[in-house]
Scaffold this motif. Structure first.
Motif, PDB file in Angstrom:
ATOM      1  N   GLU A 124       0.828  -1.207   0.000  1.00 21.11           N
ATOM      2  CA  GLU A 124       0.000   0.000   0.000  1.00 21.11           C
ATOM      3  C   GLU A 124       0.865   1.260   0.000  1.00 21.11           C
ATOM      4  N   ILE A 125       1.921   1.244   0.790  1.00 23.00           N
ATOM      5  CA  ILE A 125       2.847   2.376   0.858  1.00 23.00           C
ATOM      6  C   ILE A 125       3.529   2.585  -0.496  1.00 23.00           C
ATOM      7  N   ASP A 126       4.024   1.489  -1.088  1.00 28.66           N
ATOM      8  CA  ASP A 126       4.703   1.586  -2.374  1.00 28.66           C
ATOM      9  C   ASP A 126       3.772   2.127  -3.453  1.00 28.66           C
ATOM     10  N   GLN A 127       2.513   1.717  -3.417  1.00 32.48           N
ATOM     11  CA  GLN A 127       1.531   2.210  -4.383  1.00 32.48           C
ATOM     12  C   GLN A 127       1.361   3.727  -4.245  1.00 32.48           C
ATOM     13  N   LEU A 128       1.242   4.180  -3.013  1.00 32.67           N
ATOM     14  CA  LEU A 128       1.071   5.611  -2.744  1.00 32.67           C
ATOM     15  C   LEU A 128       2.285   6.411  -3.210  1.00 32.67           C
ATOM     16  N   ILE A 129       3.474   5.889  -2.962  1.00 30.40           N
ATOM     17  CA  ILE A 129       4.699   6.566  -3.398  1.00 30.40           C
ATOM     18  C   ILE A 129       4.756   6.585  -4.929  1.00 30.40           C
ATOM     19  N   THR A 130       4.505   5.442  -5.550  1.00 27.87           N
ATOM     20  CA  THR A 130       4.572   5.324  -7.010  1.00 27.87           C
ATOM     21  C   THR A 130       3.635   6.312  -7.696  1.00 27.87           C
ATOM     22  N   GLU A 131       2.446   6.502  -7.133  1.00 26.92           N
ATOM     23  CA  GLU A 131       1.481   7.452  -7.698  1.00 26.92           C
ATOM     24  C   GLU A 131       2.004   8.890  -7.671  1.00 26.92           C
ATOM     25  N   ASN A 132       2.978   9.153  -6.817  1.00 28.20           N
ATOM     26  CA  ASN A 132       3.486  10.511  -6.649  1.00 28.20           C
ATOM     27  C   ASN A 132       4.914  10.707  -7.151  1.00 28.20           C
ATOM     28  N   LEU A 133       5.416   9.727  -7.889  1.00 30.66           N
ATOM     29  CA  LEU A 133       6.731   9.861  -8.519  1.00 30.66           C
ATOM     30  C   LEU A 133       6.532  10.358  -9.943  1.00 30.66           C
ATOM     31  N   GLU A 134       7.358  11.266 -10.373  1.00 27.66           N
ATOM     32  CA  GLU A 134       7.312  11.740 -11.754  1.00 27.66           C
ATOM     33  C   GLU A 134       8.564  11.269 -12.475  1.00 27.66           C
ATOM     34  N   LYS A 135       8.372  10.556 -13.561  1.00 29.19           N
ATOM     35  CA  LYS A 135       9.470  10.076 -14.402  1.00 29.19           C
ATOM     36  C   LYS A 135      10.441   9.153 -13.660  1.00 29.19           C
ATOM     37  N   TRP A 136       9.963   8.520 -12.606  1.00 26.61           N
ATOM     38  CA  TRP A 136      10.781   7.580 -11.840  1.00 26.61           C
ATOM     39  C   TRP A 136       9.948   6.351 -11.537  1.00 26.61           C
ATOM     40  N   THR A 137      10.621   5.242 -11.329  1.00 22.62           N
ATOM     41  CA  THR A 137       9.955   4.057 -10.794  1.00 22.62           C
ATOM     42  C   THR A 137      10.586   3.782  -9.443  1.00 22.62           C
ATOM     43  N   LEU A 138       9.846   3.115  -8.601  1.00 23.37           N
ATOM     44  CA  LEU A 138      10.317   2.843  -7.243  1.00 23.37           C
ATOM     45  C   LEU A 138      11.641   2.085  -7.239  1.00 23.37           C
ATOM     46  N   ASP A 139      11.789   1.117  -8.137  1.00 22.67           N
ATOM     47  CA  ASP A 139      13.013   0.310  -8.151  1.00 22.67           C
ATOM     48  C   ASP A 139      14.232   1.076  -8.681  1.00 22.67           C
ATOM     49  N   ARG A 140      14.016   2.220  -9.339  1.00 27.60           N
ATOM     50  CA  ARG A 140      15.137   3.035  -9.813  1.00 27.60           C
ATOM     51  C   ARG A 140      15.650   4.000  -8.753  1.00 27.60           C
ATOM     52  N   LEU A 141      14.893   4.186  -7.699  1.00 26.25           N
ATOM     53  CA  LEU A 141      15.321   5.114  -6.641  1.00 26.25           C
ATOM     54  C   LEU A 141      16.506   4.546  -5.887  1.00 26.25           C
ATOM     55  N   ALA A 142      17.312   5.432  -5.339  1.00 28.49           N
ATOM     56  CA  ALA A 142      18.389   4.996  -4.452  1.00 28.49           C
ATOM     57  C   ALA A 142      17.758   4.267  -3.267  1.00 28.49           C
ATOM     58  N   THR A 143      18.405   3.240  -2.789  1.00 24.38           N
ATOM     59  CA  THR A 143      17.840   2.414  -1.710  1.00 24.38           C
ATOM     60  C   THR A 143      17.526   3.251  -0.474  1.00 24.38           C
ATOM     61  N   VAL A 144      18.399   4.187  -0.139  1.00 25.85           N
ATOM     62  CA  VAL A 144      18.153   5.056   1.020  1.00 25.85           C
ATOM     63  C   VAL A 144      16.889   5.888   0.793  1.00 25.85           C
ATOM     64  N   ASP A 145      16.792   6.511  -0.371  1.00 29.29           N
ATOM     65  CA  ASP A 145      15.633   7.354  -0.668  1.00 29.29           C
ATOM     66  C   ASP A 145      14.340   6.545  -0.650  1.00 29.29           C
ATOM     67  N   ARG A 146      14.367   5.380  -1.270  1.00 31.23           N
ATOM     68  CA  ARG A 146      13.177   4.525  -1.326  1.00 31.23           C
ATOM     69  C   ARG A 146      12.687   4.170   0.078  1.00 31.23           C
ATOM     70  N   ASN A 147      13.598   3.782   0.938  1.00 29.56           N
ATOM     71  CA  ASN A 147      13.193   3.358   2.279  1.00 29.56           C
ATOM     72  C   ASN A 147      12.848   4.524   3.184  1.00 29.56           C
ATOM     73  N   LEU A 148      13.472   5.653   2.967  1.00 27.73           N
ATOM     74  CA  LEU A 148      13.099   6.858   3.706  1.00 27.73           C
ATOM     75  C   LEU A 148      11.685   7.300   3.305  1.00 27.73           C
ATOM     76  N   LEU A 149      11.374   7.230   2.014  1.00 27.62           N
ATOM     77  CA  LEU A 149      10.023   7.545   1.546  1.00 27.62           C
ATOM     78  C   LEU A 149       9.003   6.578   2.144  1.00 27.62           C
ATOM     79  N   ARG A 150       9.359   5.306   2.190  1.00 25.76           N
ATOM     80  CA  ARG A 150       8.449   4.304   2.771  1.00 25.76           C
ATOM     81  C   ARG A 150       8.166   4.617   4.233  1.00 25.76           C
ATOM     82  N   MET A 151       9.219   4.892   4.980  1.00 25.18           N
ATOM     83  CA  MET A 151       9.062   5.154   6.407  1.00 25.18           C
ATOM     84  C   MET A 151       8.227   6.408   6.647  1.00 25.18           C
ATOM     85  N   ALA A 152       8.535   7.479   5.939  1.00 25.53           N
ATOM     86  CA  ALA A 152       7.800   8.731   6.131  1.00 25.53           C
ATOM     87  C   ALA A 152       6.354   8.605   5.653  1.00 25.53           C
TER      88      ALA A 152
END
Length: 132
Positions: free
Chosen positions: A54-82
């Protein structure tokens, strides 16, 4: 343990889980390095793991020109936590505190652009949650 420290340790545990598929309890134990456990740290890690799709879906909906798996691991997990905090800890933590903390942690653990990127995505997530 202060909330900032709990968030930093939670980020480190989530990073481990993401990279090596570690069990949450083992990842938490590893980042504590012998310190006593912290309720908020455990809540963040376990909550993100439980609500990840659910969190990943919410983040993905708000990414522009990026996919979740292309994000830096730190950024991806910080976004998930926040995002977890924004969605599931509304009564405990004010939204602006979540954003401020995520931006400050991004400055420590991310690269030069991380804090701006995190701020942009989380601002959109926050708006989306307010309109839902």
């Amino acid at each position: 343990m202060k909330r900032r420290t709990a968030r930093e340790k939670a980020l480190q545990a989530l990073f481990q889980i993401d990279v090596s598929s570690a069990e949450p309890a083992i990842a938490i134990e590893h980042v504590l390095e012998g310190e006593s456990s912290d309720e908020y740290l455990s809540k963040l890690v376990e909550g993100v793991v439980e609500q990840k799709s659910e969190i990943d879906q919410l983040i993905t909906e708000n990414l522009e020109k990026w996919t979740l798996d292309r994000l830096a691991t730190v950024d991806r997990n910080l976004l998930r936590m926040a995002t977890y905090e924004l969605k599931y800890c509304k009564t405990e933590v004010p939204e602006n505190v979540v954003l401020d903390e995520a931006i400050e942690i991004a400055k420590i653990f991310g690269d030069d652009q991380s804090s701006k990127f995190i701020n942009g995505v989380l601002s959109k997530v926050k708006q989306k949650l307010l309109t839902d």
